[in-house]
Scaffold this active site. Structure first.
Site, short mmCIF file in Angstrom:
data_model
loop_
_atom_site.label_atom_id
_atom_site.label_comp_id
_atom_site.label_asym_id
_atom_site.label_seq_id
_atom_site.Cartn_x
_atom_site.Cartn_y
_atom_site.Cartn_z
N GLY A 151 2.15 -48.35 4.08
CA GLY A 151 1.53 -48.83 5.31
C GLY A 151 0.86 -47.70 6.08
N SER B 19 -3.24 -47.32 6.25
CA SER B 19 -4.52 -47.72 6.83
C SER B 19 -4.36 -48.85 7.84
CB SER B 19 -5.47 -48.20 5.72
OG SER B 19 -5.80 -47.12 4.89
N GLU C 69 0.65 -32.97 -6.11
CA GLU C 69 0.78 -33.09 -7.57
C GLU C 69 -0.63 -33.02 -8.15
OE1 GLU C 69 3.10 -33.06 -9.89
OE2 GLU C 69 1.38 -33.26 -11.22
N ASN D 233 -14.32 -39.91 -1.33
CA ASN D 233 -14.94 -38.72 -1.90
C ASN D 233 -15.72 -37.92 -0.85
OD1 ASN D 233 -13.78 -39.60 -4.22
ND2 ASN D 233 -15.65 -39.57 -5.46
N GLU D 234 -16.16 -38.61 0.20
CA GLU D 234 -16.84 -37.89 1.28
C GLU D 234 -15.83 -37.06 2.09
OE1 GLU D 234 -17.45 -41.07 0.44
OE2 GLU D 234 -19.33 -40.48 -0.54
#
Lengths: 393, 375
Positions: free
Chosen positions: A127, A129, A244, A379-380
């Protein structure tokens, strides 16, 4: 410098391979090859097989049920799992809450949760976002107000993967709004059967139901379910980032998909379904993908090697995540391209039946994989992290 | 599986890096370029004294018998400095043909003189008019008695005009061969050119050049095999050089983003530019991985060697273009001035892609080989 794995590593790879060959149920393997969704029971079944061998949670501390594997062994394990078409372990249990409990949990929390988390007796969802807190996660608003030895939770989470199947949620909640937004966040474990929790499905463009909205309406959570200190939740969550790195680029998965693409290429050109012109074009695209995969694989191995030597690999995790997801997405594009008009029809069977061809799941898989460059820090956001590492701005 | 350098390799790297940082500042390079030969013989002697010219040659010839990793370390440093001295032409290309021809004791003296910095060589192989990457040149060699006669013309001979001796590829009735031809041989004409990257080139015309059989470096039929190996080594070396250039360009660009201010802030604070710079770092790291792969593959069996080197050259061709173009764009107008290093780095990256097969050519080579990952 040596690209060859050590004798010990080669023996380890053989051990993993042998185990997977004898332990992975055929029906699971078949579904994985066809890119079909696994049911909860199927995921649980496989994780328990792994756990019985002690391999469900290798990255956990040894005293919490982990293995003392080297970075290269962890890499080899993940690669072999993917190449054998073995399902991945449940990520929220294994990669997220497990390590958090092991590092920051109380003895009571560890005793209560660790074993059942590893064995998937309890299914965790994440939990984090919220509607107003995506990339800017620290602006989350779901509130936890202290009321005796309970917190009273109100608010909403969104994009909660597999919440419909979850027994527990680990959540970031706001316990203080007065200071810096990162400072008032706490890390809380919430029983999904608690009164006041509503889970609503979100249908996604792949036709699947993985994502959910979760609403909290005066939900009472014991303060004993707080991880660490109140207000330190952000620090604990950040611990997971780049923690990781041996499997982040998902090389094994991409190698396995490349194999599929290669065999489809042979099949379709041999049967004349692709003409010569199409075959030439496809072969070039595959060679381009192979070069990118090899470059990524070696970059991943450099990170594994650096980790083994205790070196700091800088922005490596972000680089691996960006290129890894781009490559995974590229491969799903190519499979869909290959399916051509045969890929237009929706699979008539639902996700649980493997009787159809490869063409119909191709579109679903392509649509599904759009998410990988969005979740886990888009990715941004990864590029922001890289830029910060190199420019310090 | 390990990517750490050995102690000796680390020492080599440190000393070459230091040498280039100290002796090869950009202003000095500009000075070298303005000289008639276009490079510095004094620097070349420095390389010789450091033992760099001896690296890949066999120990029995006075060399160190080093491998691909050592060459990679040297070339990466050379890339950072945009070194224009004839290392690729003399040590890697022509020197490579000597190494891989199984040349007997007769070549020992030549190698000794190369190592001492006293003998410069060049490989005359490229031609125009025929298939660009053919290992069977149009230049013909005809035998009569104890003599071969060479006729043909060569282009883009790296450092061809200052070479004391050329290795010339030619086709005989029984396959390709390599011949040693002194620069002053009768019938040879060498016209110097300047490469856009600053590296001197030459066009070489051979009109009935006579070569004694004892100057056959590589017997007819063996030329293709030797050339393929040497070109693979050259490509691996160029990949390492490109990584050095890309690293330097990346560092310079980051520094510029931090120091150049517009709208009252460093331009590096703008996300549009940050993400372009992040892309540059990603490409740099992928390229570095592939340069390592190429370096570690040059002694493998031909199919593996060719596939891996092609993959590296393809990656580096693409990445070099992206990094070079982005670096100039992020610098703005200063990036396209002759007085600023980034433009020179961009030109060299462009030339590297064009040499010995560009990215597209190597992708096709991988296709032809049946793919990079094989069962």
């Amino acid at each position: 410098m040596d690209l060859n794995f050590s004798v010990e590593d080669v023996a380890f790879r053989e051990e993993v391979r042998t185990f997977l060959a004898s332990s992975l149920p055929d029906y699971l393997c078949a579904k994985m090859i066809k890119r079909l969704h696994l049911t909860k029971d199927e995921t649980v079944h496989w994780q328990r097989i792994l756990n019985a061998r002690g391999w469900a949670t290798p990255s956990w501390p040894v005293d919490c049920g982990g293995q003392s594997w080297s970075p290269s062994q962890r890499y080899i394990f993940q690669e072999e799992m993917a190449l054998a078409h073995a399902p991945e372990t449940q990520p929220f249990n294994v990669n997220m809450i497990g390590p958090i409990l092991a590092k920051f949990g109380t003895d009571e929390q560890k005793a209560k949760f660790l074993r059942s988390t590893a064995n998937l007796d309890i299914w965790w969802c994440q939990g984090f976002s919220e509607p107003g807190a995506g990339s800017d996660l620290a602006s989350l608003k779901t509130s936890a107000v202290r009321d005796g030895n309970h917190y009273l939770i109100n608010g909403q989470k969104i994009w909660t993967t597999q919440a419909q199947n979850a027994d527990w949620m680990f959540a970031l909640v706001r316990t203080d709004s007065s200071g810096r937004k990162q400072e008032g966040i706490s890390f809380l474990l919430i029983d999904m059967t608690t009164h006041g929790i509503t889970v609503r499905p979100i249908e996604t463009i792949d036709g699947g139901h993985d994502a959910n909205e979760v609403f909290f309406d005066d939900v009472r959570v014991p303060t004993a379910n707080l991880i660490g200190e109140e207000g330190k939740g952000w620090t604990y969550a950040k611990h997971l980032l780049g923690n990781e790195r041996s499997g982040i680029a998902r090389i094994g998965l991409s190698k396995e998909r490349l194999k599929q693409l290669r065999s489809l290429e042979h099949e379709l050109s041999a049967s004349g379904q692709l003409d010569e012109r199409e075959t030439v074009g496809l072969k070039r695209k595959l060679a381009e993908v192979e070069v990118q995969l090899r470059a990524l694989e070696l970059t991943q191995l450099r990170v594994v090697s650096a980790d083994a030597h205790g070196a700091n690999a800088g922005a490596a995790a972000s680089i691996l995540k960006i290129k890894g997801t781009e490559l995974q997405q590229r491969m799903t594009e190519l499979v869909l391209e290959l399916a051509g008009p045969e890929g237009l029809a929706l699979a008539v069977d639902d996700h649980t039946d493997g009787s159809g061809g490869w063409q119909n799941p191709a579109a679903q898989f392509y649509f599904t994989m759009r998410k990988v460059s969005i979740f886990g820090g888009s990715n941004e956001i990864q590029k922001n992290i890289i830029a910060k590492t190199m420019l310090g701005l | 599986m390990d990517f750490e350098l050995s102690e000796e390799q680390r020492l080599l790297k440190d000393s070459v890096d230091r040498l280039i940082a100290k002796e090869y500042r950009f202003e000095r390079r500009l000075d070298f370029l303005r000289r008639s030969e276009g490079w510095s013989r004094q620097t070349w002697q420095g390389f010789a004294e450091m033992g760099l010219l001896a690296l890949p040659f066999a120990e029995e010839h006075g060399g160190f018998g080093s491998g691909g990793v050592e060459t990679m370390l040297v070339m990466e440093a050379f890339g950072r400095g945009l070194v224009v001295e004839p290392y690729l032409s003399t040590v890697i290309l022509a020197g490579g043909t000597i190494r891989h021809s199984g040349a007997s004791g007769r070549m020992a003296e030549t190698v000794e003189r190369i190592i001492a910095g006293e003998h410069l060589m060049a490989l005359a192989h490229n031609e125009k008019g025929g298939p660009r990457h053919s290992l069977e040149p149009q230049t013909r060699a005809k035998r009569s008695g104890a003599c071969w006669t060479l006729t043909g013309s060569k282009i883009a001979v790296l450092h061809g005009a200052t070479a004391d001796e050329l290795v010339v590829s030619a086709t005989t009735d029984t396959g390709s061969a390599l011949f040693l031809v002194p620069a002053e041989a009768e019938g040879i004409s060498v016209s110097p050119q300047k490469g856009y990257d600053g590296v001197p080139l030459a066009e070489v015309t051979l009109e009935g050049v006579s070569v004694q059989t004892e100057f056959v470096l590589c017997e007819p039929g063996m030329g293709e095999k030797v050339l393929a190996h040497v070109i693979a080594e050259a490509n691996a070396a160029l990949c390492a050089e490109a990584v050095g250039i890309m690293g330097d360009v990346f560092d310079t660009t980051c520094e510029y983003l931090l120091t150049r201010t517009q709208f009252g802030v460093p331009i590096g604070s703008f996300q549009a530019l940050q993400h372009q710079a992040a892309d540059m770092l990603i490409e740099l790291e992928l390229s570095r991985s592939m340069a390592i792969l190429a370096a570690l593959s040059i002694d493998s069996e031909p199919p593996v060697r060719e596939r891996n080197v092609s993959a590296a050259k393809a990656q580096i061709g693409r990445s070099g273009r992206l990094i070079g173009q982005r670096a100039i764009q992020l610098h703005g107008a200063i990036g396209i001035t002759e007085e600023y290093k980034v433009g020179h780095s961009f030109k060299r990256l462009t030339a590297i892609d064009a040499m010995f097969g560009n990215a597209d050519w190597h992708i096709d080579a991988i296709v032809e080989a049946g793919g990079l990952y094989t069962a």
